[in-house]
Design a protein around this motif. Sequence first.
Motif, PDB file in Angstrom:
ATOM      1  N   LEU A  77       0.844  -1.189   0.000  1.00 44.23           N
ATOM      2  CA  LEU A  77       0.000   0.000   0.000  1.00 44.23           C
ATOM      3  C   LEU A  77       0.883   1.245   0.000  1.00 44.23           C
ATOM      4  O   LEU A  77       0.699   2.155  -0.802  1.00 44.23           O
ATOM      5  CB  LEU A  77      -0.907  -0.006   1.229  1.00 44.23           C
ATOM      6  CG  LEU A  77      -1.700   1.281   1.511  1.00 44.23           C
ATOM      7  CD1 LEU A  77      -2.680   1.570   0.392  1.00 44.23           C
ATOM      8  CD2 LEU A  77      -2.429   1.172   2.857  1.00 44.23           C
ATOM      9  N   MET A  78       1.853   1.280   0.910  1.00 42.99           N
ATOM     10  CA  MET A  78       2.740   2.434   1.049  1.00 42.99           C
ATOM     11  C   MET A  78       4.045   2.169   0.310  1.00 42.99           C
ATOM     12  O   MET A  78       4.821   1.290   0.679  1.00 42.99           O
ATOM     13  CB  MET A  78       3.025   2.715   2.532  1.00 42.99           C
ATOM     14  CG  MET A  78       3.979   3.870   2.774  1.00 42.99           C
ATOM     15  SD  MET A  78       4.341   4.117   4.549  1.00 42.99           S
ATOM     16  CE  MET A  78       2.792   4.804   5.130  1.00 42.99           C
ATOM     17  N   LYS A  79       4.268   2.936  -0.739  1.00 36.73           N
ATOM     18  CA  LYS A  79       5.555   2.886  -1.429  1.00 36.73           C
ATOM     19  C   LYS A  79       6.528   3.890  -0.818  1.00 36.73           C
ATOM     20  O   LYS A  79       7.696   3.594  -0.602  1.00 36.73           O
ATOM     21  CB  LYS A  79       5.379   3.203  -2.921  1.00 36.73           C
ATOM     22  CG  LYS A  79       6.697   3.295  -3.684  1.00 36.73           C
ATOM     23  CD  LYS A  79       6.485   3.798  -5.107  1.00 36.73           C
ATOM     24  CE  LYS A  79       7.824   3.977  -5.823  1.00 36.73           C
ATOM     25  NZ  LYS A  79       7.655   4.560  -7.178  1.00 36.73           N
ATOM     26  N   ARG A  80       6.020   5.091  -0.560  1.00 40.54           N
ATOM     27  CA  ARG A  80       6.854   6.186  -0.076  1.00 40.54           C
ATOM     28  C   ARG A  80       6.094   6.970   0.977  1.00 40.54           C
ATOM     29  O   ARG A  80       4.881   7.138   0.883  1.00 40.54           O
ATOM     30  CB  ARG A  80       7.244   7.103  -1.227  1.00 40.54           C
ATOM     31  CG  ARG A  80       7.947   8.388  -0.822  1.00 40.54           C
ATOM     32  CD  ARG A  80       8.259   9.268  -2.025  1.00 40.54           C
ATOM     33  NE  ARG A  80       9.278   8.668  -2.885  1.00 40.54           N
ATOM     34  CZ  ARG A  80       9.697   9.209  -4.031  1.00 40.54           C
ATOM     35  NH1 ARG A  80       9.148  10.333  -4.469  1.00 40.54           N
ATOM     36  NH2 ARG A  80      10.642   8.615  -4.742  1.00 40.54           N
ATOM     37  N   ILE A  81       6.822   7.467   1.966  1.00 36.49           N
ATOM     38  CA  ILE A  81       6.247   8.372   2.945  1.00 36.49           C
ATOM     39  C   ILE A  81       7.193   9.546   3.137  1.00 36.49           C
ATOM     40  O   ILE A  81       8.410   9.372   3.234  1.00 36.49           O
ATOM     41  CB  ILE A  81       5.958   7.679   4.292  1.00 36.49           C
ATOM     42  CG1 ILE A  81       5.377   8.694   5.293  1.00 36.49           C
ATOM     43  CG2 ILE A  81       7.184   6.984   4.864  1.00 36.49           C
ATOM     44  CD1 ILE A  81       4.842   8.071   6.552  1.00 36.49           C
ATOM     45  N   VAL A  82       6.624  10.729   3.143  1.00 28.99           N
ATOM     46  CA  VAL A  82       7.345  11.956   3.480  1.00 28.99           C
ATOM     47  C   VAL A  82       6.641  12.537   4.699  1.00 28.99           C
ATOM     48  O   VAL A  82       5.436  12.793   4.653  1.00 28.99           O
ATOM     49  CB  VAL A  82       7.320  12.968   2.319  1.00 28.99           C
ATOM     50  CG1 VAL A  82       8.069  14.240   2.702  1.00 28.99           C
ATOM     51  CG2 VAL A  82       7.891  12.355   1.053  1.00 28.99           C
ATOM     52  N   SER A  83       7.382  12.740   5.772  1.00 27.27           N
ATOM     53  CA  SER A  83       6.745  13.212   6.999  1.00 27.27           C
ATOM     54  C   SER A  83       7.656  14.174   7.743  1.00 27.27           C
ATOM     55  O   SER A  83       8.882  14.052   7.714  1.00 27.27           O
ATOM     56  CB  SER A  83       6.392  12.030   7.915  1.00 27.27           C
ATOM     57  OG  SER A  83       5.718  12.487   9.085  1.00 27.27           O
ATOM     58  N   GLY A  84       7.025  15.117   8.436  1.00 25.91           N
ATOM     59  CA  GLY A  84       7.771  16.056   9.265  1.00 25.91           C
ATOM     60  C   GLY A  84       8.228  15.457  10.567  1.00 25.91           C
ATOM     61  O   GLY A  84       9.089  16.034  11.240  1.00 25.91           O
ATOM     62  N   SER A  85       7.645  14.334  10.969  1.00 26.34           N
ATOM     63  CA  SER A  85       8.086  13.627  12.178  1.00 26.34           C
ATOM     64  C   SER A  85       7.497  12.229  12.146  1.00 26.34           C
ATOM     65  O   SER A  85       6.530  11.956  11.440  1.00 26.34           O
ATOM     66  CB  SER A  85       7.656  14.365  13.453  1.00 26.34           C
ATOM     67  OG  SER A  85       6.246  14.522  13.506  1.00 26.34           O
ATOM     68  N   TYR A  86       8.106  11.351  12.930  1.00 27.73           N
ATOM     69  CA  TYR A  86       7.648   9.970  13.017  1.00 27.73           C
ATOM     70  C   TYR A  86       7.403   9.619  14.484  1.00 27.73           C
ATOM     71  O   TYR A  86       8.025  10.193  15.384  1.00 27.73           O
ATOM     72  CB  TYR A  86       8.674   9.012  12.413  1.00 27.73           C
ATOM     73  CG  TYR A  86       8.793   9.133  10.912  1.00 27.73           C
ATOM     74  CD1 TYR A  86       7.928   8.454  10.067  1.00 27.73           C
ATOM     75  CD2 TYR A  86       9.758   9.947  10.339  1.00 27.73           C
ATOM     76  CE1 TYR A  86       8.028   8.577   8.692  1.00 27.73           C
ATOM     77  CE2 TYR A  86       9.863  10.076   8.963  1.00 27.73           C
ATOM     78  CZ  TYR A  86       8.991   9.387   8.144  1.00 27.73           C
ATOM     79  OH  TYR A  86       9.085   9.522   6.778  1.00 27.73           O
ATOM     80  N   ILE A  87       6.504   8.699  14.706  1.00 29.55           N
ATOM     81  CA  ILE A  87       6.128   8.298  16.061  1.00 29.55           C
ATOM     82  C   ILE A  87       6.772   6.953  16.359  1.00 29.55           C
ATOM     83  O   ILE A  87       6.708   6.031  15.551  1.00 29.55           O
ATOM     84  CB  ILE A  87       4.587   8.192  16.206  1.00 29.55           C
ATOM     85  CG1 ILE A  87       3.940   9.507  15.741  1.00 29.55           C
ATOM     86  CG2 ILE A  87       4.207   7.876  17.633  1.00 29.55           C
ATOM     87  CD1 ILE A  87       4.338  10.722  16.519  1.00 29.55           C
ATOM     88  N   ASN A  88       7.373   6.811  17.534  1.00 28.40           N
ATOM     89  CA  ASN A  88       8.110   5.581  17.832  1.00 28.40           C
ATOM     90  C   ASN A  88       7.856   5.088  19.255  1.00 28.40           C
ATOM     91  O   ASN A  88       8.787   4.802  19.995  1.00 28.40           O
ATOM     92  CB  ASN A  88       9.610   5.831  17.628  1.00 28.40           C
ATOM     93  CG  ASN A  88      10.414   4.547  17.684  1.00 28.40           C
ATOM     94  OD1 ASN A  88       9.972   3.515  17.202  1.00 28.40           O
ATOM     95  ND2 ASN A  88      11.584   4.591  18.293  1.00 28.40           N
ATOM     96  N   PRO A  89       6.602   4.987  19.694  1.00 26.61           N
ATOM     97  CA  PRO A  89       6.366   4.504  21.057  1.00 26.61           C
ATOM     98  C   PRO A  89       6.362   2.976  21.113  1.00 26.61           C
ATOM     99  O   PRO A  89       6.181   2.301  20.099  1.00 26.61           O
ATOM    100  CB  PRO A  89       4.973   5.038  21.369  1.00 26.61           C
ATOM    101  CG  PRO A  89       4.285   4.981  20.034  1.00 26.61           C
ATOM    102  CD  PRO A  89       5.350   5.306  19.008  1.00 26.61           C
ATOM    103  N   VAL A  90       6.541   2.464  22.291  1.00 27.77           N
ATOM    104  CA  VAL A  90       6.300   1.043  22.533  1.00 27.77           C
ATOM    105  C   VAL A  90       4.860   0.914  23.022  1.00 27.77           C
ATOM    106  O   VAL A  90       4.444   1.592  23.953  1.00 27.77           O
ATOM    107  CB  VAL A  90       7.270   0.488  23.595  1.00 27.77           C
ATOM    108  CG1 VAL A  90       6.887  -0.933  23.964  1.00 27.77           C
ATOM    109  CG2 VAL A  90       8.698   0.526  23.073  1.00 27.77           C
TER     110      VAL A  90
END
Length: 545
Positions: free
Chosen positions: A76-89
């Motif tokens: 579904l996702m080939k590419r993502i451009v983002s201003g920030s990413y979320i990395n919680p457990v």
Amino acid sequence: MNKIVSAKEAISSIRDGHTVASVGVIGWVVPDMVLNALGERFESTAAPRDLTFYFPCGTGDAVGIRGMDHVAKEGLMKRIVSGSYINPVNPATGERPALMRLIQENRVEAYSWPIGASMHWLREVARKSPGYITRIGLDTYADPKNGGGKFTERCKDDLVQRIALNGEDVLFYPTWPLDVAIIRASSADEFGNLSFEDEPLVSAGLALALAAKASNGKVIAQVRRVLKRGERLATEARLPGVFVDQIVVDQTMMMSTDTPYDASYLHSRNVGTSRMPTIPFGPDKVIARRAALEVRKHELSIFGFGAAADVPLVMQESGAFDPVHAPNDYWFTTEHGSYGGVVMNGWQFSANMHPDALIDGLSQFDVIDGGLCEFAALAFAEYDAAGTVNVSKFGKSNPGAGGFIDIAHNAKRLVFTGTFTTGGLEVNFENGEMRIVKEGKISKFVSTAQSITYSVADGVRRGQTAKIITERAVFDALPEGLVLSEIAPGVDLKKDILDLMAFQPHAIADPLPLMDAALFVPETKECVTQTSGGARQEIEDSPLL
């Protein structure tokens, strides 16, 4: 023409190869129902495929409000451009977000832009310009000479260029069209005129809609309710219905993570709907207390995510915001456009409690890039011998810069906050002194940072002032290097500070002042052993705390 459709109907026109953009700031203003419907469509039909996703900010928390994790599916996702990413457990499963796993396993093209660029770029798309030009981000990880914001090896295209303009190097972000924009508002009338009365943030919602329409694209708006046309004043509608193609109604959508609805995020007065959180006593609170001493009255101050966001809360607890005698002495904001009141931390970061005013995300970065936020408190994950601070990529974490680069570049006074080490740090407090019970596994003072988020040394050469505040030491940044200017009472200079640094300070103040003993006294006046981060590790599990 009836614009009200189901989420399933709204996403049915998305085709292979489309570029899909969405609003969202952690849990705030996330059109979660629509994003979920897109992910479910792919799961059941294996279509659409090879989409490019554009998220100006990290959308969703990947736990309660999943946001971009709904569409983090290979194929579904080939590419993502983002201003920030979320990395919680995830506290229930112990797993990282699906999107972070795709990035770490190199199964998607992942690009990280500073949020100032990801916001302002939308304006250039909307006016069909060649691209966005800025000085901000030069020589950082966003600069092509340092990777151009590429977070995976799959990234082959250069989405950022370093060019010469009138004899000056600048960064250039070429524009491309958006096929679909998914935004969120509180209410819509039958024609699609949108208002945001229940949302303490607007973020990039308006800009996404205009960029998509300028691209001959489609705008899907998720709302809580539908009103009759003419039922409200025209001044209450922020986006005209001519720019909205479809409306999806979700009467139960959350205001934000763990918050179905709270009027305290909409009113400057205390409406009695919630209680202000407190920071448990420990290293984080010590750091926040010391950083609070740098905050000045009547100076627009901006606070970043992580440890820095604790500062307004400890000030609130100390009575600094007396609503009778000092209602407007402190002027606080974040990168997302909430003004006044108290900056919140954790999942509630971004929207202030008891704000005075709100502006949209692009306007807020006009404020930031214009240097109007004179004081900034930001967290740090690494600080190196060259005077580089890193929050964008370290270990298994790839959070990106968020608004960090724009904020740091343009403020006059900078404070960077965080524990000296991370990964199991335990300390003991007694009689106004601190002792290290168990040292953290990782020192944040490294020879070379893993990513260049901002050069503090360059900023100081331009005239900025900067401090690094930890639970055991305070440093002043000079062009030549760090000066150790304060030390915690009870700490051993050699064993607890110098031996843990991969480089040595340029100088040590002589005599070396002690940090105020009052910073290390718990409210109960008893001996306390505390670890850094606590429950907030579920949110970030990173050295930012």
